[in-house]
Each structure stands twice: as C-alpha cells, then as structure tokens.
Design an enzyme around this catalytic site. Structure first.
Site, PDB file in Angstrom:
ATOM      1  NE  ARG A  52      -2.540   1.159   3.561  1.00 24.05           N
ATOM      2  CZ  ARG A  52      -3.273   1.040   4.669  1.00 24.05           C
ATOM      3  NH1 ARG A  52      -4.560   0.702   4.597  1.00 24.05           N
ATOM      4  NH2 ARG A  52      -2.750   1.248   5.865  1.00 24.05           N
ATOM      5  CE  LYS A 151      -2.230   5.015   6.789  1.00 26.92           C
ATOM      6  NZ  LYS A 151      -3.387   5.658   7.406  1.00 26.92           N
ATOM      7  CD  GLU A 184     -11.831   6.274   4.662  1.00 25.07           C
ATOM      8  OE1 GLU A 184     -11.306   5.207   5.026  1.00 25.07           O
ATOM      9  OE2 GLU A 184     -11.286   7.067   3.864  1.00 25.07           O
TER      10      GLU A 184
END
Ligand code: PMP
Length: 285
Positions: A52, A151, A184
């Site tokens: 990720r 991220k 989220e």
C-alpha cells in the site's frame, strides 16, 4: 534509554531525529505514510502495508529510495533497537528537501523515516460497551481530487472531520463521500451487519483500502458470513443490527450509537463480538 528513530538509514535519539523545514512533507504534506502494528515481535501484514505504501507513492510520482525488502529490514532493525515487541510503527516517506515552490522536481532525495513506539490503546470501555459516533459535514475528499486510497501526509480532510466529531463529544466521526454515501471514519473503515449479513462501502466509494478491513472481510467469509462491498447510505447504518469500525490502532471496535440513533439493541452485537475475538486470535497467536 532514548527511543531511536530511523531516518535515511541511520538511527537517531528521538530528540535528535530532525528533518529540514524545507522538506515538502512539512511545507505541503507532500509524501505518504503507513501505520503498522507489531504483536509479540511479529509485524502484522507487513507485506500488505508495504504494497500500500508503494502504491500510494506511485500514485503521487514518488520513488521510494529503497526496496520493500530493505524497508522491511529497516522496520525490524528499528523495532529491535528500541526493544519493542508490541507496538506501533509509523513509516513516513516525504518528497524531500526542496525550494519554497511546489515543484517536486526541485526536491532532493525522498526522506524515509521510521518511528516505532508503544501503542496508546483505546479505553477498554469502548470495546465492552461500544462507541457513539456522529456523521460530520466535512465530506471525504473527492477521489478525482485527492484519492482517499492514497495514504498521503495531507490528512487535513480527516483532521477537520475529527475536530467536528470531538466538538460533538465523539472520538470517531463518520464521513460521507461526494455522492452523500457512507465512506469511512477519520481513521477507520466502517461495517454494518443486517440480518446476519455484513456490508461495507466499496473502495470506489472513496475510502482507504484498510488492511484491517481486508483481514476482517477474510475472517467473516471464512466463518461463512456473507460480506458485500456495496454503497451504503446513512439510512443503512441507522437500521443496522450491528455496526463496527476497523483500523490498525482500533482493531475491531463496536459502534452502538450513530447520530443519536441506537444501533440494534444498543449493545455490541454477536457478529461484531465474534469478529473482535477472531481478530484478536489472528494477531496474537
Ligand atoms: N481509513 C482511514 C482514513 C485511515 O487513516 C485508516 C488507517 N488509520 C483506516 C481507514 C484503516 O486502515 P488500516 O486498517 O489499514 O489501518
């Protein structure tokens, strides 16, 4: 002994671990990061976290100046230098030192920082009795502007939502996407349970593809519970039998109230409790 922090291949005492004020990570939030857990000396889903991190970096045209194997080694070295078995790992890769302008091409090497520390756990009460959360007015970043799958070091979107939540007395807050669907929470993914089936927003709702989310989906499916990744509205959350959040720090945490509405019977439900237990076993055995 002072905690050691890894910066570009060297370990520094925490107080000496410094980077330039010209680093674009500071000036513009230009960089990526990961939050990872170590349980009894074993790093949970390290390969997935590194994948990720590399994908986040790729999406912002940032080349991490080492291999995934070297990063894994650096993480283990930093953990062992600090004697941490059960802890939290923060990996940060910044664009590096640049000028005061935006141009990333004028930045030097990307900077790699690894912080390992003890984890500040949520109070036990939240796990036993469940959390209350609210929906906030701050919309989750539009995926076409800054994709939440990245991220990135710019977490202002989440921080603004967190502030709204805190002002309402909630430690977590639910964010909707640009279409008004459930996305989220500020640092956690959300799940609902209805009539024995689990549902959670799909990645293209504009969310982070949580590592804990993936692990919990796997556990549920292994137990024969159906998991659907489908768009959800607030209404779906209000009428759910159970609701829970997942994240590296929180693990699996029950939610019993959303926007002042009681979820189910107001107690952590059986499927949530089972998944909490299964996740505990997965990480601690
Ligand atoms: N969503 C956001 C916005 C997050 O920052 C995080 C990580 N704290 C999560 C979800 C959960 O992801 P993970 O399970 O990989 O920690």
């Amino acid at each position: 002994m002072a905690l050691k922090v890894y910066i570009n291949g060297k370990l520094y005492d925490k107080d000496e671990a410094k980077i330039s004020v010209y680093d674009h990570g500071l000036l513009y939030g230009d960089g990526v990061f990961e939050g990872i857990r170590s349980y009894s000396g074993k790093v949970f889903r390290l390969r997935e976290h590194l994948d990720r991190l590399w994908n986040s970096a790729k999406a912002i045209w940032l080349e991490i100046p080492m291999t995934k194997e070297e990063m894994a080694q650096a993480i283990h070295d930093t953990l062992s230098a600090n004697g941490i078995l059960d802890g939290y790992i923060r990996v940060v890769v910044t664009r590096g030192v640049g000028t005061l302008g935006l141009d990333p091409n004028r930045c030097s090497q990307p900077q790699v920082i690894i912080i390992t520390d003890l984890i500040a756990l949520y109070p036990e009460d939240y796990y036993r009795n469940g959390l209350e959360i609210i929906t906030v007015s701050t919309t989750r970043n539009h995926p076409a502007a800054l994709n939440p799958r990245i991220k990135s070091l710019n977490y202002l979107n989440n921080i603004l939502a967190k502030i709204e939540g805190l002002q309402a007395g909630c430690i977590e807050a639910l964010m909707l996407n640009h279409k008004g669907e459930v996305a989220e929470c500020t640092g956690d993914n959300i799940f609902v349970v209805r009539q024995g089936r689990i549902a959670t927003p799909p990645i293209d709702a504009g969310i982070l593809e949580g590592i804990t989310r993936d692990a919990v989906i796997g556990l549920a499916r292994q137990s024969g519970i159906e998991v659907a990744e489908i768009p959800l509205t607030r209404h779906d959350v209000y009428i759910a039998d159970e609701c829970f959040l997942t994240g590296t720090a929180a693990e699996v945490i029950p939610v019993v109230k959303v926007d002042s509405r009681t979820i189910g019977d107001g107690r952590p439900g059986p499927i949530t409790r089972d998944l909490m237990q299964q996740f505990h076993k997965l990480t601690r055995s």
